[in-house]
Design a protein around this motif. Sequence first.
Motif, PDB file in Angstrom:
ATOM      1  N   SER A  24       0.847  -1.018  -0.223  1.00 28.01           N
ATOM      2  CA  SER A  24       0.104  -0.054   0.221  1.00 28.01           C
ATOM      3  C   SER A  24       1.293   0.871   0.087  1.00 28.01           C
ATOM      4  O   SER A  24       2.062   1.005   0.095  1.00 28.01           O
ATOM      5  N   THR A  25       0.573   2.027  -0.495  1.00 32.82           N
ATOM      6  CA  THR A  25       0.906   3.958  -0.458  1.00 32.82           C
ATOM      7  C   THR A  25       0.191   4.729   0.005  1.00 32.82           C
ATOM      8  O   THR A  25      -1.324   4.489   0.180  1.00 32.82           O
ATOM      9  N   TYR A  45       4.711  14.513  -6.688  1.00 33.83           N
ATOM     10  CA  TYR A  45       4.312  13.783  -5.829  1.00 33.83           C
ATOM     11  C   TYR A  45       4.543  12.805  -4.948  1.00 33.83           C
ATOM     12  O   TYR A  45       6.564  12.870  -5.006  1.00 33.83           O
ATOM     13  N   ILE A  46       4.387  12.931  -3.852  1.00 35.45           N
ATOM     14  CA  ILE A  46       5.466  11.918  -2.989  1.00 35.45           C
ATOM     15  C   ILE A  46       4.417  10.676  -2.078  1.00 35.45           C
ATOM     16  O   ILE A  46       3.445  10.921  -1.497  1.00 35.45           O
ATOM     17  N   TYR A  47       5.286   9.192  -2.701  1.00 37.77           N
ATOM     18  CA  TYR A  47       3.922   8.560  -1.694  1.00 37.77           C
ATOM     19  C   TYR A  47       5.104   7.664  -1.157  1.00 37.77           C
ATOM     20  O   TYR A  47       6.121   7.298  -1.484  1.00 37.77           O
ATOM     21  N   LEU A  48       3.835   7.411   0.074  1.00 41.80           N
ATOM     22  CA  LEU A  48       4.834   6.626   1.380  1.00 41.80           C
ATOM     23  C   LEU A  48       4.786   4.957   1.126  1.00 41.80           C
ATOM     24  O   LEU A  48       3.543   4.471   1.236  1.00 41.80           O
ATOM     25  N   HIS A  49       5.343   4.118   0.699  1.00 47.42           N
ATOM     26  CA  HIS A  49       5.429   3.026   0.555  1.00 47.42           C
ATOM     27  C   HIS A  49       5.337   1.830   1.802  1.00 47.42           C
ATOM     28  O   HIS A  49       6.275   2.252   2.448  1.00 47.42           O
ATOM     29  N   ARG A  50       4.319   1.361   1.764  1.00 47.66           N
ATOM     30  CA  ARG A  50       4.282   0.402   3.455  1.00 47.66           C
ATOM     31  C   ARG A  50       4.697  -1.171   2.616  1.00 47.66           C
ATOM     32  O   ARG A  50       3.848  -1.279   2.036  1.00 47.66           O
ATOM     33  N   ASP A  51       4.644  -2.081   3.773  1.00 49.77           N
ATOM     34  CA  ASP A  51       4.304  -3.496   2.927  1.00 49.77           C
ATOM     35  C   ASP A  51       3.191  -3.704   4.126  1.00 49.77           C
ATOM     36  O   ASP A  51       2.092  -3.353   4.922  1.00 49.77           O
ATOM     37  N   GLY A  54       1.637  -2.530   7.161  1.00 49.57           N
ATOM     38  CA  GLY A  54       1.810  -1.456   7.509  1.00 49.57           C
ATOM     39  C   GLY A  54       3.416  -0.612   7.850  1.00 49.57           C
ATOM     40  O   GLY A  54       3.984   1.118   7.832  1.00 49.57           O
ATOM     41  N   SER A  55       4.658  -1.166   7.911  1.00 43.18           N
ATOM     42  CA  SER A  55       6.487  -1.090   8.376  1.00 43.18           C
ATOM     43  C   SER A  55       6.033  -0.041   6.860  1.00 43.18           C
ATOM     44  O   SER A  55       5.721  -0.167   5.851  1.00 43.18           O
TER      45      SER A  55
END
Length: 130
Positions: A24-25, A45-51, A54-55
């Motif tokens: 997820s992002t 844009y800036i996306y935060l990538h998570r496993d 949620g990490s």
Amino acid sequence: MKDRKSPFIRQYVRASRSPWDDSSTILLLADVVDKQTLEMGFTNYIYLHRDSVGSVLGISISQQLLAANPEFSERYLEGIEMYAFLLIHIEEITKFCGLFTAEFEQLFMLKPNEYFAATECHWLDILENT
């Protein structure tokens, strides 16, 4: 939040193009074309990538933001480079995430301005102690 589609958080339905095993992002920054409809443009844009649990794995940034910040090595950043990039753009990120205050608060249990005020200090400590 679970039943409606939001540009703020996206659970993948197909594999990501990122170098991580992410699922997820969270959209931390994008160009706002229309505040009323929350129509986004994706030049910056800036996306935060998570496993899957949620990490945080890292961030991805647009080509435009990379060109505007040539001191960074690539579009996918993690570790110290990620924190440094986020700190450079923390005011813009805070303002953008304020458009999604309810969703943000459900994810992080704080309003965006409170969250980023606290994380700014923490991220600075990380950079200073590296």
